[in-house]
Structure formats: structure tokens, C-alpha cells
Design a protein around this motif. Sequence first.
Motif, PDB file in Angstrom:
ATOM      1  N   ILE A  18      20.246   9.624  75.770  1.00  0.00           N
ATOM      2  CA  ILE A  18      20.511   8.718  74.658  1.00  0.00           C
ATOM      3  C   ILE A  18      19.224   8.482  73.875  1.00  0.00           C
ATOM      4  O   ILE A  18      19.221   8.510  72.639  1.00  0.00           O
ATOM      5  CB  ILE A  18      21.087   7.384  75.164  1.00  0.00           C
ATOM      6  CG1 ILE A  18      22.455   7.607  75.820  1.00  0.00           C
ATOM      7  CG2 ILE A  18      21.184   6.365  74.039  1.00  0.00           C
ATOM      8  CD1 ILE A  18      22.981   6.416  76.596  1.00  0.00           C
ATOM      9  N   LEU A  19      18.121   8.277  74.583  1.00  0.00           N
ATOM     10  CA  LEU A  19      16.836   8.023  73.929  1.00  0.00           C
ATOM     11  C   LEU A  19      16.400   9.217  73.081  1.00  0.00           C
ATOM     12  O   LEU A  19      15.963   9.049  71.940  1.00  0.00           O
ATOM     13  CB  LEU A  19      15.767   7.686  74.969  1.00  0.00           C
ATOM     14  CG  LEU A  19      14.396   7.310  74.443  1.00  0.00           C
ATOM     15  CD1 LEU A  19      14.455   6.065  73.557  1.00  0.00           C
ATOM     16  CD2 LEU A  19      13.424   7.078  75.599  1.00  0.00           C
ATOM     17  N   GLN A  20      16.528  10.422  73.602  1.00  0.00           N
ATOM     18  CA  GLN A  20      16.155  11.622  72.847  1.00  0.00           C
ATOM     19  C   GLN A  20      17.011  11.767  71.590  1.00  0.00           C
ATOM     20  O   GLN A  20      16.496  12.059  70.512  1.00  0.00           O
ATOM     21  CB  GLN A  20      16.303  12.875  73.720  1.00  0.00           C
ATOM     22  CG  GLN A  20      15.290  12.966  74.822  1.00  0.00           C
ATOM     23  CD  GLN A  20      15.645  14.051  75.840  1.00  0.00           C
ATOM     24  OE1 GLN A  20      16.813  14.358  76.075  1.00  0.00           O
ATOM     25  NE2 GLN A  20      14.612  14.620  76.448  1.00  0.00           N
ATOM     26  N   ALA A  21      18.312  11.580  71.721  1.00  0.00           N
ATOM     27  CA  ALA A  21      19.210  11.702  70.569  1.00  0.00           C
ATOM     28  C   ALA A  21      18.912  10.628  69.527  1.00  0.00           C
ATOM     29  O   ALA A  21      18.911  10.903  68.331  1.00  0.00           O
ATOM     30  CB  ALA A  21      20.665  11.607  71.027  1.00  0.00           C
ATOM     31  N   ALA A  22      18.650   9.415  69.994  1.00  0.00           N
ATOM     32  CA  ALA A  22      18.331   8.330  69.067  1.00  0.00           C
ATOM     33  C   ALA A  22      17.049   8.636  68.291  1.00  0.00           C
ATOM     34  O   ALA A  22      17.015   8.531  67.058  1.00  0.00           O
ATOM     35  CB  ALA A  22      18.192   7.015  69.825  1.00  0.00           C
ATOM     36  N   LYS A  23      15.998   9.025  69.002  1.00  0.00           N
ATOM     37  CA  LYS A  23      14.729   9.344  68.333  1.00  0.00           C
ATOM     38  C   LYS A  23      14.896  10.471  67.325  1.00  0.00           C
ATOM     39  O   LYS A  23      14.363  10.403  66.217  1.00  0.00           O
ATOM     40  CB  LYS A  23      13.670   9.729  69.369  1.00  0.00           C
ATOM     41  CG  LYS A  23      13.078   8.550  70.092  1.00  0.00           C
ATOM     42  CD  LYS A  23      11.957   9.006  71.009  1.00  0.00           C
ATOM     43  CE  LYS A  23      11.342   7.806  71.711  1.00  0.00           C
ATOM     44  NZ  LYS A  23      10.207   8.196  72.551  1.00  0.00           N
ATOM     45  N   ARG A  24      15.619  11.510  67.702  1.00  0.00           N
ATOM     46  CA  ARG A  24      15.818  12.648  66.811  1.00  0.00           C
ATOM     47  C   ARG A  24      16.574  12.261  65.547  1.00  0.00           C
ATOM     48  O   ARG A  24      16.419  12.862  64.497  1.00  0.00           O
ATOM     49  CB  ARG A  24      16.557  13.760  67.557  1.00  0.00           C
ATOM     50  CG  ARG A  24      16.551  15.081  66.841  1.00  0.00           C
ATOM     51  CD  ARG A  24      17.101  16.199  67.690  1.00  0.00           C
ATOM     52  NE  ARG A  24      18.302  15.881  68.428  1.00  0.00           N
ATOM     53  CZ  ARG A  24      19.511  15.744  67.918  1.00  0.00           C
ATOM     54  NH1 ARG A  24      19.699  15.880  66.625  1.00  0.00           N
ATOM     55  NH2 ARG A  24      20.550  15.471  68.687  1.00  0.00           N
ATOM     56  N   ASN A  25      17.386  11.201  65.634  1.00  0.00           N
ATOM     57  CA  ASN A  25      18.164  10.731  64.494  1.00  0.00           C
ATOM     58  C   ASN A  25      17.536   9.520  63.808  1.00  0.00           C
ATOM     59  O   ASN A  25      18.183   8.842  63.016  1.00  0.00           O
ATOM     60  CB  ASN A  25      19.598  10.409  64.938  1.00  0.00           C
ATOM     61  CG  ASN A  25      20.404  11.665  65.159  1.00  0.00           C
ATOM     62  OD1 ASN A  25      20.955  12.217  64.213  1.00  0.00           O
ATOM     63  ND2 ASN A  25      20.455  12.153  66.382  1.00  0.00           N
ATOM     64  N   GLY A  26      16.282   9.221  64.131  1.00  0.00           N
ATOM     65  CA  GLY A  26      15.562   8.143  63.457  1.00  0.00           C
ATOM     66  C   GLY A  26      15.959   6.740  63.879  1.00  0.00           C
ATOM     67  O   GLY A  26      15.754   5.787  63.137  1.00  0.00           O
ATOM     68  N   ILE A  27      16.520   6.613  65.079  1.00  0.00           N
ATOM     69  CA  ILE A  27      16.925   5.299  65.597  1.00  0.00           C
ATOM     70  C   ILE A  27      15.920   4.875  66.657  1.00  0.00           C
ATOM     71  O   ILE A  27      15.688   5.604  67.620  1.00  0.00           O
ATOM     72  CB  ILE A  27      18.349   5.355  66.183  1.00  0.00           C
ATOM     73  CG1 ILE A  27      19.338   5.756  65.083  1.00  0.00           C
ATOM     74  CG2 ILE A  27      18.728   4.018  66.810  1.00  0.00           C
ATOM     75  CD1 ILE A  27      20.716   6.116  65.599  1.00  0.00           C
ATOM     76  N   PHE A  28      15.330   3.708  66.496  1.00  0.00           N
ATOM     77  CA  PHE A  28      14.299   3.229  67.412  1.00  0.00           C
ATOM     78  C   PHE A  28      14.914   2.512  68.604  1.00  0.00           C
ATOM     79  O   PHE A  28      15.730   1.600  68.444  1.00  0.00           O
ATOM     80  CB  PHE A  28      13.347   2.277  66.685  1.00  0.00           C
ATOM     81  CG  PHE A  28      12.329   1.653  67.592  1.00  0.00           C
ATOM     82  CD1 PHE A  28      11.279   2.406  68.100  1.00  0.00           C
ATOM     83  CD2 PHE A  28      12.421   0.326  67.956  1.00  0.00           C
ATOM     84  CE1 PHE A  28      10.337   1.840  68.942  1.00  0.00           C
ATOM     85  CE2 PHE A  28      11.491  -0.248  68.800  1.00  0.00           C
ATOM     86  CZ  PHE A  28      10.446   0.512  69.296  1.00  0.00           C
ATOM     87  N   ILE A  29      14.534   2.933  69.792  1.00  0.00           N
ATOM     88  CA  ILE A  29      14.840   2.240  71.044  1.00  0.00           C
ATOM     89  C   ILE A  29      13.500   2.074  71.752  1.00  0.00           C
ATOM     90  O   ILE A  29      12.823   3.063  72.014  1.00  0.00           O
ATOM     91  CB  ILE A  29      15.820   3.028  71.940  1.00  0.00           C
ATOM     92  CG1 ILE A  29      17.176   3.218  71.241  1.00  0.00           C
ATOM     93  CG2 ILE A  29      16.012   2.318  73.279  1.00  0.00           C
ATOM     94  CD1 ILE A  29      18.150   4.105  72.004  1.00  0.00           C
TER      95      ILE A  29
END
Length: 68
Positions: A18-29
Motif C-alpha cells: 500500500i505504501l509503495q502504491a501510494a508513494k508512486r501515485n503522489g499520496i503521502f503516508i
Amino acid sequence: MKAFINRREIAFEEGETILQAAKRNGIFIPSLCHYHALAHKPGTCRVCVVECTDEAGHTSMVPSCNTP
């Protein structure tokens, strides 16, 4: 494959966290996984915990850094 983060549809690859997908899509976690001074295994600090909802509507809290 597709999923939703904050009601935004994103594409992700099989096995991607989830973290990798979020980062790749510009979503900060927030995460401490790359802070080597802690010397911990991913998923233990729980900084990156997110709420997940499955297709049946059940929710759970999971660490995004090690949850595919």
C-alpha cells in the motif's frame, strides 16, 4: 489492478505494498521504514498504519509498509 486511497482510484502492481502504491501515485503516508537509525523491521513501528476496507465492507487497521 486498481484500488482506492482516500476515494481516489489508483493503479498498483501485484505484490506492491500500500505504501509503495501510494508513494508512486503522489499520496503521502508517514513512514519510518527508511530511517536506518531505528534498526527495525518494516511494520513494527506502526507509523504508517492505514484503515483498509474489503469488498464486504469490513475494515481493519494495517501497516501500509508491509501490506500488499
